[in-house]
Design a protein around this motif. Structure first.
Motif, PDB file in Angstrom:
ATOM      1  N   PHE A   1     116.623 102.132  44.287  1.00 28.83           N
ATOM      2  CA  PHE A   1     115.619 101.421  43.490  1.00 28.83           C
ATOM      3  C   PHE A   1     114.758 100.543  44.396  1.00 28.83           C
ATOM      4  O   PHE A   1     115.222 100.023  45.418  1.00 28.83           O
ATOM      5  N   ASP A   2     113.505 100.347  43.970  1.00 25.50           N
ATOM      6  CA  ASP A   2     112.626  99.429  44.695  1.00 25.50           C
ATOM      7  C   ASP A   2     113.070  97.990  44.509  1.00 25.50           C
ATOM      8  O   ASP A   2     112.912  97.154  45.406  1.00 25.50           O
ATOM      9  N   SER A   3     113.636  97.706  43.324  1.00 24.60           N
ATOM     10  CA  SER A   3     114.062  96.327  43.049  1.00 24.60           C
ATOM     11  C   SER A   3     115.174  96.336  42.014  1.00 24.60           C
ATOM     12  O   SER A   3     115.269  97.256  41.181  1.00 24.60           O
ATOM     13  N   ILE A   4     116.019  95.324  42.101  1.00 22.85           N
ATOM     14  CA  ILE A   4     117.100  95.126  41.131  1.00 22.85           C
ATOM     15  C   ILE A   4     116.948  93.712  40.580  1.00 22.85           C
ATOM     16  O   ILE A   4     116.794  92.749  41.333  1.00 22.85           O
ATOM     17  N   TYR A   5     116.973  93.605  39.254  1.00 22.15           N
ATOM     18  CA  TYR A   5     116.879  92.294  38.595  1.00 22.15           C
ATOM     19  C   TYR A   5     118.115  92.101  37.733  1.00 22.15           C
ATOM     20  O   TYR A   5     118.570  93.029  37.051  1.00 22.15           O
ATOM     21  N   ALA A   6     118.651  90.893  37.761  1.00 18.07           N
ATOM     22  CA  ALA A   6     119.867  90.613  37.006  1.00 18.07           C
ATOM     23  C   ALA A   6     119.771  89.255  36.330  1.00 18.07           C
ATOM     24  O   ALA A   6     119.377  88.263  36.953  1.00 18.07           O
ATOM     25  N   ASP A   7     120.135  89.220  35.065  1.00 12.79           N
ATOM     26  CA  ASP A   7     120.263  87.968  34.314  1.00 12.79           C
ATOM     27  C   ASP A   7     121.706  87.917  33.842  1.00 12.79           C
ATOM     28  O   ASP A   7     122.054  88.458  32.788  1.00 12.79           O
ATOM     29  N   ILE A   8     122.539  87.298  34.672  1.00 12.85           N
ATOM     30  CA  ILE A   8     123.991  87.301  34.434  1.00 12.85           C
ATOM     31  C   ILE A   8     124.516  85.887  34.580  1.00 12.85           C
ATOM     32  O   ILE A   8     124.135  85.160  35.502  1.00 12.85           O
TER      33      ILE A   8
ATOM     34  N   LEU B   1     116.018  98.556  38.506  1.00 10.42           N
ATOM     35  CA  LEU B   1     117.287  98.529  37.773  1.00 10.42           C
ATOM     36  C   LEU B   1     117.427  97.140  37.161  1.00 10.42           C
ATOM     37  O   LEU B   1     117.388  96.139  37.886  1.00 10.42           O
ATOM     38  N   LEU B   2     117.570  97.075  35.826  1.00 11.77           N
ATOM     39  CA  LEU B   2     117.652  95.802  35.117  1.00 11.77           C
ATOM     40  C   LEU B   2     119.039  95.630  34.530  1.00 11.77           C
ATOM     41  O   LEU B   2     119.558  96.533  33.864  1.00 11.77           O
ATOM     42  N   LEU B   3     119.643  94.469  34.786  1.00 15.35           N
ATOM     43  CA  LEU B   3     120.985  94.159  34.284  1.00 15.35           C
ATOM     44  C   LEU B   3     120.906  92.872  33.463  1.00 15.35           C
ATOM     45  O   LEU B   3     120.609  91.805  34.008  1.00 15.35           O
TER      46      LEU B   3
ATOM     47  N   HIS C   1     112.881  99.513  28.066  1.00 13.14           N
ATOM     48  CA  HIS C   1     113.253 100.922  27.939  1.00 13.14           C
ATOM     49  C   HIS C   1     112.023 101.814  27.911  1.00 13.14           C
ATOM     50  O   HIS C   1     112.003 102.887  28.517  1.00 13.14           O
ATOM     51  N   GLY C   2     110.976 101.344  27.251  1.00 15.33           N
ATOM     52  CA  GLY C   2     109.765 102.143  27.156  1.00 15.33           C
ATOM     53  C   GLY C   2     109.024 102.291  28.463  1.00 15.33           C
ATOM     54  O   GLY C   2     108.183 103.177  28.624  1.00 15.33           O
ATOM     55  N   SER C   3     109.337 101.439  29.446  1.00 10.97           N
ATOM     56  CA  SER C   3     108.622 101.487  30.734  1.00 10.97           C
ATOM     57  C   SER C   3     109.193 102.529  31.691  1.00 10.97           C
ATOM     58  O   SER C   3     108.583 102.830  32.708  1.00 10.97           O
ATOM     59  N   GLY C   4     110.387 103.050  31.386  1.00 10.91           N
ATOM     60  CA  GLY C   4     111.018 104.022  32.283  1.00 10.91           C
ATOM     61  C   GLY C   4     112.011 103.417  33.261  1.00 10.91           C
ATOM     62  O   GLY C   4     112.590 104.125  34.082  1.00 10.91           O
ATOM     63  N   ALA C   5     112.205 102.096  33.208  1.00  8.32           N
ATOM     64  CA  ALA C   5     113.195 101.454  34.081  1.00  8.32           C
ATOM     65  C   ALA C   5     114.610 101.843  33.635  1.00  8.32           C
ATOM     66  O   ALA C   5     114.828 102.284  32.496  1.00  8.32           O
ATOM     67  N   ARG C   6     115.590 101.677  34.554  1.00  8.84           N
ATOM     68  CA  ARG C   6     116.996 101.908  34.211  1.00  8.84           C
ATOM     69  C   ARG C   6     117.592 100.568  33.792  1.00  8.84           C
ATOM     70  O   ARG C   6     117.471  99.578  34.525  1.00  8.84           O
ATOM     71  N   VAL C   7     118.242 100.545  32.604  1.00  7.07           N
ATOM     72  CA  VAL C   7     118.663  99.283  32.005  1.00  7.07           C
ATOM     73  C   VAL C   7     120.119  99.359  31.586  1.00  7.07           C
ATOM     74  O   VAL C   7     120.565 100.367  31.007  1.00  7.07           O
ATOM     75  N   MET C   8     120.876  98.304  31.897  1.00  3.94           N
ATOM     76  CA  MET C   8     122.214  98.104  31.329  1.00  3.94           C
ATOM     77  C   MET C   8     122.249  96.690  30.758  1.00  3.94           C
ATOM     78  O   MET C   8     121.861  95.735  31.443  1.00  3.94           O
ATOM     79  N   ALA C   9     122.691  96.577  29.504  1.00  3.18           N
ATOM     80  CA  ALA C   9     122.708  95.269  28.837  1.00  3.18           C
ATOM     81  C   ALA C   9     123.991  95.124  28.053  1.00  3.18           C
ATOM     82  O   ALA C   9     124.535  96.103  27.535  1.00  3.18           O
ATOM     83  N   THR C  10     124.495  93.884  27.995  1.00  5.94           N
ATOM     84  CA  THR C  10     125.664  93.591  27.165  1.00  5.94           C
ATOM     85  C   THR C  10     125.235  92.626  26.062  1.00  5.94           C
ATOM     86  O   THR C  10     124.295  91.846  26.231  1.00  5.94           O
ATOM     87  N   THR C  11     125.930  92.687  24.924  1.00  5.40           N
ATOM     88  CA  THR C  11     125.570  91.807  23.797  1.00  5.40           C
ATOM     89  C   THR C  11     126.728  91.675  22.833  1.00  5.40           C
ATOM     90  O   THR C  11     127.613  92.525  22.774  1.00  5.40           O
ATOM     91  N   HIS C  12     126.693  90.555  22.063  1.00  2.00           N
ATOM     92  CA  HIS C  12     127.645  90.345  20.964  1.00  2.00           C
ATOM     93  C   HIS C  12     127.136  90.931  19.657  1.00  2.00           C
ATOM     94  O   HIS C  12     127.902  91.240  18.767  1.00  2.00           O
TER      95      HIS C  12
END
Length: 785
Positions: free
Chosen positions: A373-380, A412-414, A439-450
């Protein structure tokens, strides 16, 4: 990659672990500056280099990397005309020596052709060869950093004078320690040094007895360290010689520093190459220690991590999960309760990606693949900021807003607990909207939620998959297994029931949740039931496969046993047939002998019944097995004619054709017998005048077979040499090109005698000892001309 993301995913801890495997300061510095690459070809090259290191460690176990120092500061100071210390020069020589040993090691590996390591070999080829500087330094300075006497003729002369002068001073002072007043006036009968001057320890009350200079005093003041007048001049001479010695040493060090200055640029290159090799091997050692493998890489955003483990968790504790997405599925939403392992899954994906893009092997099984990936972003994690007066929700939103400004389709978005920290309904709505945006932009996404609202997210949007972390109701604890395709449940009612909460309270609570919630839970329960059934079916299929493989092994074993038994029966049948033929041959020879005796007895008349009896004996001598199958003679060079000599195949005897009875039968005269025999059982024999001259070897071939080996073990020396002589002649007549002579090892006398004879024989082309499978030094293999 942003430093904040590297810190969030704890990439710095991975770097620290890799750095511990470096053997040089320069290599450790390189590792600490390691950052993920965004270029696919660079990542492939980095992983190939690490794979070479893994192969080298696997085949050789270790690589000689000792004695490497970061000598770049030394070379830099030499460049500007500075004088290097002896130890700095020793470090330079050690580093050059280390490069030489490493270069020889890699050359040996290449020569043996065990493994292909082109990237390491390229660095080896680029290493400057500085052996001359190494030898120059080693000739002047020893391993402890001392300039040796042989560094220059002037230094040798100065040190010889110095040793002589010191010896004289010590002798003079030792005469004081041995004097009759020594025990009385001296605190101790020794010669010592103070301020680089030789002195003796004198009791304070006798200071005037020796005169001279006081250089030191004991802490009690009772002992004075005095340089007597008699040695002052000699000590002055020693001091002068030491000054000259130091001046000469400085000249030597300056000369060596000048030599270093000439190759300073090469030294920078050498340290750089050694550091790069050290980094490659450190990555490989880290991968070996943590059971990591090299993944395939692509630029398509696809990843398949087989049995991936979190790299910072102990191997025995980490739960391995298989994670695959990036083609048809580009977004995964993991739902379920806290402490189930959702965040660990996010960090596993993020860390494995960062490691692979840095050229590190990752903790997965072979055959895994990962995207660059060109970039990885994480909000953890908890991003609450007291200094900025931001709540947890606000802090998360500041980070997410920043991510939404920067990401693209090669990101890659986390997201961990997306939309948490605020009103559940509003938070769920925000989470859905944010997921739609990325999701609509074509990025790869993994997300967690309650949020339960997101459990249905993956069912009405293409390219999105639900996932959950398994929870064991029986043990009331998470298993940390990731289940892709199955949304998570809170399991609050089931857990409460097992913990003893009354049923009527649970039923009333279920009434408050509404029908929709119940339908969703029923759907999830159905999915889980299907998953469990699928796993059972897969396990049953696996058992059947193992059973089939076992059955195949048993059948193969039975087949091998059958083939072995068939071989034994065939050998037994051959042996039995051989005995039958030998018995028939013996009986035939006896009959022929009797017939010859009758013919020789010309004076006696041969009665008809005797001839009939002999014929019956001859016929009965033929093996029964051969009567079952017609014996066909070889085709004659021309049609058989009256008077031709033939061989009767059924009896193995020669005879003469007397008369042709029909197209298929002849009357054959065998000795004094005449018999009707089929033409197919007769073989034409050339007359003696048409036969070629035969060698004695051919005669011997009819009477006795010459073996391909001669066994002399146990023979006396003279008999053995005689047998060897005869055997070589027989072998030459038999046109053998190679034979073996077995003489054993023993004392070696027989072996020497045989080989001396072979050496002199004109028809022996060469000889040698046997190989391991031919008998070794107990056998001599002879090549004949």
């Amino acid at each position: 990659m942003e430093k904040r993301v590297l810190k969030t995913l704890e990439f710095n801890k991975i770097i620290q672990q890799v750095a511990t495997h470096c053997t040089s300061v320069a290599g450790r510095a390189h590792v600490e500056q390691l950052t993920p690459s965004r270029e696919l070809e660079d990542v492939r090259r980095l992983l190939e280099e690490t794979d070479e290191g893994l192969a080298l460690l696997r085949i050789r176990g270790n690589v000689p990397m000792g004695g490497i120092h970061d000598i770049r500061p030394h070379a830099k100071r030499a460049q500007i005309g500075g004088m290097l210390s002896a130890m700095e020069l020793v470090e330079i020589a050690d580093t050059i020596r280390a490069s030489r040993i490493l270069r020889q090691f890699l050359e040996a590996v290449t020569a043996e052709g065990e493994i292909n390591i082109p990237h390491l070999i390229a660095r080896k080829e680029a290493m400057p060869i500085l052996t001359g500087v190494e030898h120059e330094i080693n000739a002047a300075i020893d391993d402890n950093g001392r300039v040796v006497d042989s560094a220059s003729s002037a230094l040798r002369s100065i040190r010889q004078s110095l040793r002589v002068q010191e010896s004289r001073v010590r002798e003079r002072l030792e005469s004081y320690t041995r004097g009759k007043n020594a025990a009385k006036m001296l605190s101790d009968a020794i010669v010592t040094i103070r301020n680089d001057r030789y002195v003796i320890p004198v009791k304070a009350e006798y200071r005037s007895h020796y005169g001279g200079v006081i250089h030191d005093m004991s802490s009690s003041g009772q002992t004075l360290f005095i340089e007597p007048d008699a040695v002052v001049q000699a000590n002055n001479e020693i001091r002068s010689l030491k000054v000259k010695e130091q001046e000469e040493i400085e000249k030597i060090l300056l000369a060596l520093s000048a030599s270093v200055r000439e190759v300073a640029h090469d030294l920078f290159t050498l340290v750089q190459l050694l550091a790069e090799i050290d980094v490659i091997l450190a990555k490989a050692k880290y991968g070996t220690a943590n059971k990591c493998t090299k993944p395939a890489v692509n630029a398509d955003g696809y990843m398949r991590l087989t049995k991936a483990r979190h790299p910072l968790l102990p191997i025995e504790e980490a739960v391995a999960n298989t994670i695959e997405f990036g083609q048809d599925i580009t977004t995964i939403v993991i739902t379920g309760p806290n402490t189930g392992g959702k965040t660990v899954t996010l960090k596993t994906v993020g860390l494995c990606t960062l490691m692979a893009q840095s050229g590190l092997p990752i903790p997965v099984l072979d055959g895994s693949e990962i995207a660059v990936f060109d970039s990885i972003y994480a909000d953890i994690g908890d991003e609450q900021s007291i200094e900025q007066s931001l709540s947890t929700f606000s802090s998360h939103m500041v980070n997410i807003v920043d991510i939404l400004k920067k990401f693209d389709d090669r990101s890659l978005l986390l997201f961990d607990e997306l939309g948490s920290g605020t009103d559940p309904q509003e938070g769920a709505a925000l989470a859905i909207s944010i997921l739609d945006e990325v999701h609509g932009s074509g990025a790869r996404v993994m997300a967690t939620t309650h949020y339960p609202e997101l459990k249905a997210y993956g069912y009405n949007r293409p390219g999105v998959a639900n996932a959950s972390v398994e929870f064991d109701i029986d043990t009331l604890s998470p298993t940390y297994r990731l289940l892709i395709g199955v949304p998570g449940r809170s399991n609050a009612f089931e857990i409460s029931k097992r913990l003893g909460l009354h049923n009527h309270i649970i039923d009333r609570a279920k009434g408050f949740t509404g029908e929709d919630r119940g339908e969703v839970d029923s759907m999830i329960a159905s999915l889980e039931t299907s998953r469990v059934q699928s796993e059972k079916d897969a396990e049953r299929t696996h058992d059947l496969l193992l059973e089939t493989e076992q059955l195949k092994k048993e059948l193969n074993a039975k087949l091998a046993e059958f083939e072995e038994q068939k071989e034994r029966l065939t050998e037994a049948a051959k042996e039995r047939a051989k005995k039958i033929v030998e018995k028939a041959k013996s009986e035939s020879e006896a009959v022929i002998s009797d017939l010859r005796a009758l013919r020789m007895n010309a004076g006696a008349s041969v009665k008809e019944h005797e001839l009939i009896e002999a014929r019956k004996r001859l016929e009965s001598a033929t093996p029964a097995e051969k009567k079952k199958k017609a014996i066909k003679a070889k085709a004659a060079p021309r049609p058989l004619q009256k008077g031709d000599e033939v061989k009767v195949l059924a009896y193995g005897q020669k005879g003469t054709l007397v008369e042709k009875v029909s197209d298929k039968e002849w009357v054959v005269e065998i000795g004094i017998l005449k018999m009707k025999l089929p033409e197919l059982g007769l073989e034409y024999v050339k007359p003696e005048k048409e036969k070629k001259q035969v060698t004695s070897a051919a005669v011997r071939g009819r009477s006795g077979h010459v073996k391909l080996e001669l066994d002399l073990r146990g023979e006396r020396y003279e008999d053995a040499i005689a047998r060897t002589e005869k055997y070589i002649d027989d072998a030459l007549l038999s046109n053998y090109h190679q034979v073996s002579i077995i003489h054993g090892k023993g004392t070696g006398a027989l072996q020497k005698g045989v080989q001396q004879y072979l050496k002199k024989h004109s028809r022996v082309n060469s000889y040698r000892f046997g190989e391991a499978g031919e008998g070794g030094h107990g056998v001599t293999i002879v090549e004949l001309k």
